[in-house]
Scaffold this motif. Structure first.
Motif, PDB file in Angstrom:
ATOM      1  N   LEU A  53     -10.317   3.376  12.169  1.00 37.11           N
ATOM      2  CA  LEU A  53      -9.494   2.274  12.678  1.00 37.11           C
ATOM      3  C   LEU A  53      -8.664   1.666  11.566  1.00 37.11           C
ATOM      4  O   LEU A  53      -7.514   1.267  11.770  1.00 37.11           O
ATOM      5  CB  LEU A  53     -10.395   1.193  13.292  1.00 37.11           C
ATOM      6  CG  LEU A  53     -11.284   1.609  14.466  1.00 37.11           C
ATOM      7  CD1 LEU A  53     -12.097   0.414  14.947  1.00 37.11           C
ATOM      8  CD2 LEU A  53     -10.450   2.176  15.599  1.00 37.11           C
ATOM      9  N   GLU A  54      -9.271   1.579  10.389  1.00 38.71           N
ATOM     10  CA  GLU A  54      -8.587   1.063   9.197  1.00 38.71           C
ATOM     11  C   GLU A  54      -9.058   1.858   7.999  1.00 38.71           C
ATOM     12  O   GLU A  54     -10.202   2.308   7.957  1.00 38.71           O
ATOM     13  CB  GLU A  54      -8.908  -0.422   8.961  1.00 38.71           C
ATOM     14  CG  GLU A  54      -8.348  -1.379   9.984  1.00 38.71           C
ATOM     15  CD  GLU A  54      -8.686  -2.830   9.645  1.00 38.71           C
ATOM     16  OE1 GLU A  54      -7.825  -3.685   9.852  1.00 38.71           O
ATOM     17  OE2 GLU A  54      -9.814  -3.076   9.171  1.00 38.71           O
ATOM     18  N   ALA A  55      -8.168   2.024   7.032  1.00 34.91           N
ATOM     19  CA  ALA A  55      -8.560   2.688   5.776  1.00 34.91           C
ATOM     20  C   ALA A  55      -7.601   2.255   4.682  1.00 34.91           C
ATOM     21  O   ALA A  55      -6.414   2.033   4.936  1.00 34.91           O
ATOM     22  CB  ALA A  55      -8.542   4.211   5.933  1.00 34.91           C
ATOM     23  N   ASP A  56      -8.126   2.090   3.496  1.00 30.42           N
ATOM     24  CA  ASP A  56      -7.316   1.764   2.316  1.00 30.42           C
ATOM     25  C   ASP A  56      -6.528   3.014   1.932  1.00 30.42           C
ATOM     26  O   ASP A  56      -7.108   3.989   1.459  1.00 30.42           O
ATOM     27  CB  ASP A  56      -8.261   1.319   1.190  1.00 30.42           C
ATOM     28  CG  ASP A  56      -7.568   1.184  -0.156  1.00 30.42           C
ATOM     29  OD1 ASP A  56      -6.338   1.285  -0.214  1.00 30.42           O
ATOM     30  OD2 ASP A  56      -8.273   0.991  -1.164  1.00 30.42           O
ATOM     31  N   ILE A  71     -10.793  12.275  -4.441  1.00 28.84           N
ATOM     32  CA  ILE A  71     -12.148  12.610  -3.978  1.00 28.84           C
ATOM     33  C   ILE A  71     -12.584  11.625  -2.900  1.00 28.84           C
ATOM     34  O   ILE A  71     -13.172  12.008  -1.877  1.00 28.84           O
ATOM     35  CB  ILE A  71     -13.123  12.613  -5.169  1.00 28.84           C
ATOM     36  CG1 ILE A  71     -12.748  13.745  -6.143  1.00 28.84           C
ATOM     37  CG2 ILE A  71     -14.567  12.763  -4.696  1.00 28.84           C
ATOM     38  CD1 ILE A  71     -13.590  13.792  -7.394  1.00 28.84           C
ATOM     39  N   ARG A  72     -12.290  10.333  -3.091  1.00 26.16           N
ATOM     40  CA  ARG A  72     -12.627   9.341  -2.068  1.00 26.16           C
ATOM     41  C   ARG A  72     -11.819   9.584  -0.794  1.00 26.16           C
ATOM     42  O   ARG A  72     -12.337   9.428   0.322  1.00 26.16           O
ATOM     43  CB  ARG A  72     -12.370   7.921  -2.596  1.00 26.16           C
ATOM     44  CG  ARG A  72     -13.289   7.514  -3.738  1.00 26.16           C
ATOM     45  CD  ARG A  72     -13.257   6.023  -3.992  1.00 26.16           C
ATOM     46  NE  ARG A  72     -11.981   5.531  -4.498  1.00 26.16           N
ATOM     47  CZ  ARG A  72     -11.660   5.451  -5.784  1.00 26.16           C
ATOM     48  NH1 ARG A  72     -12.529   5.859  -6.709  1.00 26.16           N
ATOM     49  NH2 ARG A  72     -10.496   4.978  -6.156  1.00 26.16           N
ATOM     50  N   ARG A  73     -10.555  10.002  -0.963  1.00 25.34           N
ATOM     51  CA  ARG A  73      -9.732  10.285   0.211  1.00 25.34           C
ATOM     52  C   ARG A  73     -10.309  11.452   1.009  1.00 25.34           C
ATOM     53  O   ARG A  73     -10.398  11.391   2.253  1.00 25.34           O
ATOM     54  CB  ARG A  73      -8.293  10.574  -0.212  1.00 25.34           C
ATOM     55  CG  ARG A  73      -7.361  10.906   0.972  1.00 25.34           C
ATOM     56  CD  ARG A  73      -5.916  11.080   0.552  1.00 25.34           C
ATOM     57  NE  ARG A  73      -5.317   9.789   0.224  1.00 25.34           N
ATOM     58  CZ  ARG A  73      -4.974   9.400  -0.999  1.00 25.34           C
ATOM     59  NH1 ARG A  73      -5.182  10.205  -2.036  1.00 25.34           N
ATOM     60  NH2 ARG A  73      -4.436   8.213  -1.209  1.00 25.34           N
ATOM     61  N   ARG A  88     -10.811   2.789  -1.035  1.00 24.94           N
ATOM     62  CA  ARG A  88     -12.048   2.069  -1.340  1.00 24.94           C
ATOM     63  C   ARG A  88     -12.737   1.533  -0.089  1.00 24.94           C
ATOM     64  O   ARG A  88     -13.897   1.121  -0.150  1.00 24.94           O
ATOM     65  CB  ARG A  88     -11.738   0.891  -2.279  1.00 24.94           C
ATOM     66  CG  ARG A  88     -11.203   1.274  -3.666  1.00 24.94           C
ATOM     67  CD  ARG A  88     -12.318   1.727  -4.573  1.00 24.94           C
ATOM     68  NE  ARG A  88     -13.412   0.799  -4.595  1.00 24.94           N
ATOM     69  CZ  ARG A  88     -13.456  -0.317  -5.338  1.00 24.94           C
ATOM     70  NH1 ARG A  88     -12.444  -0.615  -6.133  1.00 24.94           N
ATOM     71  NH2 ARG A  88     -14.514  -1.102  -5.306  1.00 24.94           N
ATOM     72  N   LYS A  89     -12.019   1.497   1.050  1.00 18.47           N
ATOM     73  CA  LYS A  89     -12.588   0.941   2.281  1.00 18.47           C
ATOM     74  C   LYS A  89     -12.140   1.762   3.477  1.00 18.47           C
ATOM     75  O   LYS A  89     -11.037   2.314   3.481  1.00 18.47           O
ATOM     76  CB  LYS A  89     -12.137  -0.512   2.479  1.00 18.47           C
ATOM     77  CG  LYS A  89     -12.633  -1.487   1.436  1.00 18.47           C
ATOM     78  CD  LYS A  89     -12.220  -2.910   1.749  1.00 18.47           C
ATOM     79  CE  LYS A  89     -10.728  -3.120   1.573  1.00 18.47           C
ATOM     80  NZ  LYS A  89     -10.326  -4.533   1.749  1.00 18.47           N
ATOM     81  N   ALA A  90     -13.006   1.827   4.479  1.00 15.09           N
ATOM     82  CA  ALA A  90     -12.644   2.470   5.744  1.00 15.09           C
ATOM     83  C   ALA A  90     -13.530   1.893   6.836  1.00 15.09           C
ATOM     84  O   ALA A  90     -14.679   1.500   6.592  1.00 15.09           O
ATOM     85  CB  ALA A  90     -12.812   3.984   5.665  1.00 15.09           C
ATOM     86  N   LEU A  96     -17.764   0.669   2.241  1.00 14.04           N
ATOM     87  CA  LEU A  96     -17.254   0.086   0.995  1.00 14.04           C
ATOM     88  C   LEU A  96     -17.556   1.078  -0.122  1.00 14.04           C
ATOM     89  O   LEU A  96     -18.720   1.325  -0.443  1.00 14.04           O
ATOM     90  CB  LEU A  96     -17.921  -1.263   0.730  1.00 14.04           C
ATOM     91  CG  LEU A  96     -17.859  -2.260   1.906  1.00 14.04           C
ATOM     92  CD1 LEU A  96     -18.654  -3.516   1.585  1.00 14.04           C
ATOM     93  CD2 LEU A  96     -16.425  -2.604   2.241  1.00 14.04           C
ATOM     94  N   ILE A  97     -16.496   1.631  -0.700  1.00 10.19           N
ATOM     95  CA  ILE A  97     -16.647   2.757  -1.627  1.00 10.19           C
ATOM     96  C   ILE A  97     -16.352   2.292  -3.046  1.00 10.19           C
ATOM     97  O   ILE A  97     -15.256   1.795  -3.340  1.00 10.19           O
ATOM     98  CB  ILE A  97     -15.714   3.921  -1.228  1.00 10.19           C
ATOM     99  CG1 ILE A  97     -15.897   4.247   0.262  1.00 10.19           C
ATOM    100  CG2 ILE A  97     -15.987   5.149  -2.083  1.00 10.19           C
ATOM    101  CD1 ILE A  97     -14.880   5.234   0.801  1.00 10.19           C
TER     102      ILE A  97
END
Length: 379
Positions: free
Chosen positions: A281-284, A265-267, A289-291, A307-308
């Motif tokens: 630019l960046e993603a976990d 769901i977060r993805r 959890r972060k992007a 910050l998720i």
């Protein structure tokens, strides 16, 4: 972890120990015992996980005599722990321990790991024996009902300023959490434990006080699942661990499975931001959890950090804006405080969540630009 300064044979054994010990082991208080020997460091303290805490053992090699195995000095609270004399006769564990020492080969990098694992196994048996000798009927009953559970550790502790108590570390749920997470980066198995602490009483009271209970987990587990959000079931009068644990494990298992499902769901949420902000630019890539996205308001260009929480979508993401054009006097890019007060509903589709964040930032970026410009030193 670097072990520069040790002779090569000690460094190799330490590397193997740290990389292959089943749990995270720590190395501290590195010293050299020789006054004239130029070969370097040869003694250190190991912090070895036990019963949701650490036991400290000093490991002392003699770098001038590498053929000899190291001495091991146990903590002052374990002065009665004598691995070679625990059973009163030479048992299987004693023979294995003696063989490790008598067949010591300093060129074999696995030797220190074998020694520490065997000593820890004997320490587990030593603590279990000590707890079993405590004159407390309730504890004896608890041990008799849970002794068949694999992986339980126990420890008795006392001090001048606190009463005697027994601590249990109970691993929960027979499930491989590492395999449930696609692309899992964890080196060590992730586990959740129940810490159970009983005060020691001499006789079985008619209404004994319930034990102190606390859920604990490995540190890396927090990226997937926060045990702080778990509400423990009540401990009813007369209850024992054998009754309490099945209900707790059933509830936890459902929550862990749900936590794994929330990764997708977060993805999807992060992916839904791309049509509005462009590719991140960046993603976990594992836990999502972060992007970080690049955004602009006119000529003002800034970064948006998301910050998720593991509680997403119940809990909305926190946003932080970072200027790519304004630098503080300390040489640090200007950043906004965390922003978490904006329109949100966990029932929205992820596309609507993304649109609301985009709309919110269209206004908030103006405030952030003003903040950056006003706080910029005038020349």
């Amino acid at each position: 972890m670097s072990f520069d300064g040790f002779p090569p044979f000690i460094s190799a054994q330490l590397h193997y120990l740290v990389n292959h010990f089943p749990e995270r082991i720590k190395v501290e208080q590195v010293l050299s015992g020789g006054k004239t020997y130029a070969g370097g460091l040869d003694r250190f303290t190991l912090l070895i996980p036990y019963c949701l805490d650490y036991i400290k053992w000093d490991i002392i090699y003699n770098a001038e005599f590498p053929l000899a195995p190291p001495d091991v000095i146990f903590g002052p609270e374990d002065e009665d722990f004598h691995p070679l004399h625990m059973t009163g006769s030479v048992g299987e564990g004693d023979l294995k321990f003696q063989n490790i020492l008598s067949d010591w080969n300093h060129k074999d990098p696995t030797r220190l790991l074998a020694l520490i694992q065997e000593l820890r196994d004997q320490y587990v048996a030593y603590q279990k024996k000590r707890v079993g000798e405590v004159d407390d009927d309730r504890l004896k009953f608890e041990i008799s009902t849970i002794c068949s559970r694999e992986g339980i550790e126990m420890q008795i502790s006392s001090g001048a300023e606190k009463p005697e108590e027994v601590k249990f570390a109970v691993p929960l749920m027979d499930m491989n959490i590492n395999k449930m997470v696609h692309g899992c980066p964890w080196r060590h198995p992730q586990k959740i434990y129940l810490q159970v602490i009983y005060p020691v009483g001499k006789k079985y009271a008619s209404t004994p006080s319930p034990p102190r209970l606390k859920l604990m987990s490995t540190t890396e587990m927090r990226a997937l699942f926060s045990i702080e959000d778990v509400k423990l079931p009540s401990w009813l009068d007369g209850m024992c661990m054998a009754e309490y644990l099945p209900h707790l494990e059933e509830s936890l298992q459902k929550q862990v499975v749900e936590a794994v499902s929330l990764i997708d769901i977060r993805r999807r949420f992060i992916e839904s931001l791309a049509p509005l902000f462009g590719r991140p630019l960046e993603a976990d890539p594992v836990f999502c959890r972060k992007a970080t996205f690049l955004a602009s308001s006119g000529s003002f260009v800034f970064l948006v950090h998301l910050l998720i929480s593991t509680q997403f979508p119940k809990q909305q993401p926190a946003l932080m804006l970072q200027s790519s054009q304004h630098i503080s006097p300390q040489g640090i890019p200007k950043k906004s405080p965390l922003l978490s007060e904006y329109p949100w509903s966990p029932r929205w589709e992820t596309s609507q969540m993304a649109e609301r964040i985009f709309d919110f930032l269209a206004d908030e970026s103006l405030n952030f630009k003003r903040f950056c410009s006003e706080s910029q030193p005038q020349h």
